[in-house]
Each structure stands twice: as C-alpha cells, then as structure tokens.
Design a protein around this motif. Sequence first.
Motif, PDB file in Angstrom:
ATOM      1  N   THR A  11       0.828  -1.205   0.000  1.00 58.41           N
ATOM      2  CA  THR A  11       0.000   0.000   0.000  1.00 58.41           C
ATOM      3  C   THR A  11       0.864   1.257   0.000  1.00 58.41           C
ATOM      4  OG1 THR A  11      -1.734  -1.192   1.202  1.00 58.41           O
ATOM      5  CG2 THR A  11      -1.832   1.218   1.217  1.00 58.41           C
ATOM      6  N   GLU A  12       1.907   1.271   0.829  1.00 58.74           N
ATOM      7  CA  GLU A  12       2.812   2.424   0.866  1.00 58.74           C
ATOM      8  C   GLU A  12       3.553   2.581  -0.460  1.00 58.74           C
ATOM      9  OE1 GLU A  12       5.332   1.696   4.184  1.00 58.74           O
ATOM     10  OE2 GLU A  12       3.817   2.240   5.685  1.00 58.74           O
ATOM     11  N   ALA A  18       2.428   1.713  -3.447  1.00 57.14           N
ATOM     12  CA  ALA A  18       1.489   2.268  -4.431  1.00 57.14           C
ATOM     13  C   ALA A  18       1.321   3.770  -4.240  1.00 57.14           C
ATOM     14  CB  ALA A  18       0.137   1.558  -4.310  1.00 57.14           C
ATOM     15  N   THR A  19       1.299   4.215  -2.988  1.00 61.65           N
ATOM     16  CA  THR A  19       1.172   5.644  -2.720  1.00 61.65           C
ATOM     17  C   THR A  19       2.412   6.403  -3.191  1.00 61.65           C
ATOM     18  OG1 THR A  19      -0.245   5.200  -0.805  1.00 61.65           O
ATOM     19  CG2 THR A  19       0.804   7.368  -0.918  1.00 61.65           C
ATOM     20  N   ARG A  20       3.589   5.842  -2.947  1.00 64.52           N
ATOM     21  CA  ARG A  20       4.831   6.490  -3.394  1.00 64.52           C
ATOM     22  C   ARG A  20       4.871   6.598  -4.913  1.00 64.52           C
ATOM     23  NH1 ARG A  20       9.906   3.529  -1.142  1.00 64.52           N
ATOM     24  NH2 ARG A  20      10.952   5.288  -2.162  1.00 64.52           N
ATOM     25  N   ARG A  75       2.313   6.750  -6.979  1.00 68.36           N
ATOM     26  CA  ARG A  75       1.346   7.778  -7.423  1.00 68.36           C
ATOM     27  C   ARG A  75       1.881   9.186  -7.169  1.00 68.36           C
ATOM     28  NH1 ARG A  75      -3.581   7.942  -3.757  1.00 68.36           N
ATOM     29  NH2 ARG A  75      -1.970   8.959  -2.502  1.00 68.36           N
ATOM     30  N   ASP A  76       2.460   9.386  -5.986  1.00 68.13           N
ATOM     31  CA  ASP A  76       2.935  10.725  -5.638  1.00 68.13           C
ATOM     32  C   ASP A  76       4.151  11.132  -6.457  1.00 68.13           C
ATOM     33  OD1 ASP A  76       0.931  10.791  -3.775  1.00 68.13           O
ATOM     34  OD2 ASP A  76       2.217  10.361  -2.053  1.00 68.13           O
ATOM     35  N   THR A 113      -0.393   8.025 -11.410  1.00 68.62           N
ATOM     36  CA  THR A 113      -1.115   6.752 -11.411  1.00 68.62           C
ATOM     37  C   THR A 113      -0.648   5.904 -12.594  1.00 68.62           C
ATOM     38  OG1 THR A 113      -3.058   7.706 -10.367  1.00 68.62           O
ATOM     39  CG2 THR A 113      -3.383   5.659 -11.594  1.00 68.62           C
ATOM     40  N   ALA A 116      -4.503  -2.024  -4.546  1.00 66.49           N
ATOM     41  CA  ALA A 116      -3.912  -0.707  -4.320  1.00 66.49           C
ATOM     42  C   ALA A 116      -3.853   0.114  -5.596  1.00 66.49           C
ATOM     43  CB  ALA A 116      -2.508  -0.876  -3.724  1.00 66.49           C
ATOM     44  N   ARG A 143      -7.500   0.776  -7.293  1.00 62.87           N
ATOM     45  CA  ARG A 143      -8.232   1.917  -6.745  1.00 62.87           C
ATOM     46  C   ARG A 143      -7.760   3.220  -7.387  1.00 62.87           C
ATOM     47  NH1 ARG A 143      -7.159  -0.647  -1.344  1.00 62.87           N
ATOM     48  NH2 ARG A 143      -9.065  -1.725  -0.718  1.00 62.87           N
ATOM     49  N   GLN A 144      -6.460   3.343  -7.571  1.00 61.34           N
ATOM     50  CA  GLN A 144      -5.929   4.556  -8.205  1.00 61.34           C
ATOM     51  C   GLN A 144      -6.452   4.703  -9.630  1.00 61.34           C
ATOM     52  OE1 GLN A 144      -1.660   4.749  -8.020  1.00 61.34           O
ATOM     53  NE2 GLN A 144      -1.572   4.372  -5.813  1.00 61.34           N
TER      54      GLN A 144
END
Length: 595
Positions: free
Chosen positions: A393-394, A396-398, A400-401, A405, A446, A449-450
């Motif tokens: 999850t972390e 996937a967030t990295r 995206r940021d 995406t 993960a 969802r994006q």
Amino acid sequence: MVDWRMQRVNNGGVSLAVFEVAGSATSADDRHRPTVLLVHGWPDTHHLWTHVAPALAADNHVVAYDCRGFGQSDRPDGDAAYRLEALADDLFAVADAVSPDRPVHVIGHDWGSVQAWEAVTRPGAEDRIASFVSVSGPNLDQLGTWARQKLRRPTPRNLGHAAAQVGSSAYTVFFQLPVLPRMFFGVAGSAAVWREFLHRVEGTPRDRVIVGDTLRQDMVSGLRLYRANIRAKLIDPRTRSTLVPTLELVNERDIALRPAIFDDTYQYAQRLWRRSTPTGHWLPYTNPDHLVRSASDFIATQAARSTPDIAARMDRTRVFGAPHALSGKLAVITGAGSGIGRETAFALAEQGCELVVADIDLTRADETARQSKALGAQATAYEVDVADVEAVTEFATRVRDRHGTPDLVVNNAGIGLAGGALAATDDQVDRLLDVNLRGVISGSRAFGRQMVERGIGGHIVNVASAAAFTPQRSLGLYAASKAGVLLFSESLRAELGEHRIGVSAICPGIVDTNIVGATPIAGLQADDEDAERRRLDGLYRRRGFTPDRVARAIVDAIVHNKAVVPVTPEAAIGYRIYRFAPWLSRIAARRKVTG
C-alpha cells in the motif's frame, strides 16, 4: 458554472464572441501567466469547456470563443466562409486580441483541433502559438495523405485501418448532403437528445453536458465545416510541418476517429508528445480532469514552469518516431529483479513505457532499471516485499505521488513450493500464499483503486501458472495459490470492466527461470532436496522456453486485452484438457513429479 466575461473580436467583418474566465490571472501582477486559448468543435460552443476552464484558470489566463457559425458569433452565409483558412485567421485574430504581447497556448477539440492544426502549420506560427494540445481532431491534410498511403500499400493491416476509419467517418457523408441533415437536426437537435446521445455512446453523465440555447442552430450551421473542407482536403492534401510543440491526446474509444490515423503525426511535428488512453471523443465532458492534468503539465513544461516530476511525466510521452501501442504509458512491475519480471520490463521499455520496477532484492531491481535505461526507457527501482500488505500500500502511494497513477501494473512476484501438501510446514504454506496470492491481491487492489479514481482506464496483469488448471500431487499448494490468482483475475476483470480497466491472467508452463533453484521441496532431507532441485532445474533448462517469450505474451495480452493467456504449448494443451476433459487432468495428477 463558469463566470465568463464576454467581449467581441472582429475578423474580416465576422464578429466573434470571445469569453474570458473572470479572475483568471488577468490582473497586472498576473500577466506573466500563460494565456490558454480554448477552441471548440461541432456542435459545441464555449460551453464545452465548462469543466475544464476553471481548473486551468488557477494558473493561467483562460480564454474561449464561439467559432464562426456557432453560439453568439456571426454565422456568415455560404460554405466558403467556413474553410479552414478563414477559421485559422479567426484563431490568430482572437489570440492577438487577448494576448497581444505574448504567444498563446492552444487547446483544440474536434473541429477546434482541426482548425488549430491549420493555424500551427502556417509559417511563423510558433511566434504566436507557444504550444498546442490536440484532442480528437486530426490535420485534414495529414489524414488525406495517411489514407492515400494505406490504399497504395493494400496490406491486410493497412486495409483494416482504412476500413475502420471509413466506418467511423461514415456520418460525414450524410453531413454533406444538401437537405436531409438540416431537416434531421432541425427535428432531433435538442439538448435532451444530445445529452442522451453522449450518455449512451460514451457514458457521459447527462448533467455534465452543458450546451447553449443555440444548439439546434449550431448543429445546422456547423454542417458547413464538413462541406467546405473534407472533400477538398482528402482529394488534394497538402501536408505541412509545424514547429509548435504539440501534445496529441489520442482517445482509443473515439467514436469518430480511429487511433491509427494519428500514427504518422510525428512526421509533421518536430516536437511532438503523445498520450493514448481508453477514453472517448468528448473528453472535455467525460474526462475533464484527465484533460486538465495533461494540458497543465504540457503547458507548464513549455512555459518553463514545470517541476522535476512534471518534466519526467512529459518526457515519457515525447515521440521521436512511429509510436508503439503502449508508448508513453507508466508501467509498474513487481518481481522485476529477474526472470519473467525482468524480461517484461525490457519488453515494455522497447514499447516506450516508463518503468517502475520493484523486487524484494533492491540490487537486482536496480540492475533491471539500469538495463532498461540502456534501452531508452525511464526506469526507477524500489524494494518491496509483496507479502507485506502495508508495504504494498505504501509502495502504491509512493508511485502515485512521485510518478503518477500507473497505466499498467504487472503483479509478477512469486515463489515456488513443491512436494506433498501434508509434508509442508505451516510457515512454508503461509509464505507461499502471502507472496503468490495475497501479494497479487494487494497490488491489484492498491493500484486498481488509483486507476478507478483517475477515471481513464488501465490494465492489470497477474502472473499465474499452468499449475492453476493442471492439478499435480507434487504441486498442490503451489497450484492452489496460482488457481486463486487465476480466478481472482477473472473476477476482477468483471468488476473493473465498467471502468475500462482490463485484467489479464498469464499462465506459463515450464519456463527456464531461477524460480526452480529457490523452490523448497517439502518432505525431503536437505541433500535429497538439493539433488531434486538440480534435476528439475536441468529439466527446465532443457525445455528451453525462455522468459522473454512470456514477456512478449504479456505485452500482447495488454495490447489486445486478453483475459486468460496460457503461454507455453503444454499450458495451452492443459488449459483445454481441464476445460473439456477434466478427468484426464485428474489421472495425470497422480503422477509423482518431485520426491
């Protein structure tokens, strides 16, 4: 709704209604901000940009106008007044009026893009137009040349592309008839009918389609665009190049324009960027956020206001030659440090993708990234243990940021476990399921969802195995993990289909990778286990089916949106046996393969 402020601009006796977003960087202190000029097509007016203009106005001076024949602008008589040359003159007149001292950034949709192409290919256009974002509108001269080239070389592929575009453009023949289209739109040209049409064709929410009171008139008056330009340009195309930096947003689900017609644009634009997505024709209504993000990044780059992240996103969409099917897409690959994952990274690098490669071993991921860069791709390595849900999850967030995406996600990381199900330890079973099944589920959830939140589709590839449908007494636990991946992928495909997100399950058979050398064999002593691994590794090597062939199958599955792909011959045979004669699979399963 947008707070538009109207003024009039005259060009050769034609009065054009020009609309500025109130408060959009218009003060003396904000005049350093770029001016963005929005140009609509048929049968729209400046209202087309209702969902786009406010977002752009945060950083830009935003102006739109009703093209001649539409909305509150004049409607000159006769077809000649609607030739592209006159429309390009209008564009330059508006640009001079709203930004006399600095060049403008143009975003054109449909016929707005067509007339903008006419403008940017004029000599010296780069002095007045700083950049051009083209949406669902080709250069008609380029289109005529493209059609002639396809017909001169009548290969099945060329004829297929030409036939597809002829089918998509069939409505233009009707539009050029003298009486019938006027009668048709005089009856059916209501706002309610138009909203329902866009909803059924593209899924556009009905309340998002904003039209003016002149829609019926605009539909009829705008027919002159087709009569004045299409036949002349297709019969006698006169292609010209442009020095204006151009971003081409290609909508793969465009009802009117097939993606193949844009493949030759690079020959006519010295500085070309291209973004291809599974979106439809009326992007400003249906996916305005995607249009705003893409245009804002591009304008910021051309106006020297981009951040390193924006510059990196734009770099991956730069076109230097004929585009590949996946050019400019961001791809995430797990288990990319070796084997199928590494070869998939190379295959996607050759397709023009930007890569995010992840592996539990960062050194191996770095090596994959380094070799991918040698192929001309942007590649970044990350260390991830896919068995750790929180870590995925972390990660996937990295992604995206830092990168945005992803368009493509390949959940490839996996481990093996052979031997009897009863002999395996609980720790072995837990690790197997955490990596092979839960890791795939975590990555799919993960990043899925994006993709859904972004709203422009994507593709997820989950690497399963032929073991998913070929039961074996010595691979029961491994087969269970991969069968879970297969059925999860089929179910997820059904769930995400409405969001234009494809899901493919890749099922290789015997492939020469290093997975065998690291596979525990339950129930054997250490010496016997080593000997058995060496025997199996030799068998896989003699089989000679290399991971690069699986990587090619993965690329093909993405391009053609395939659901289940048995890769090796034995996988294809096993898949059919299990579907049509499962009793044969059960007999074969009794054979001892290991131990």
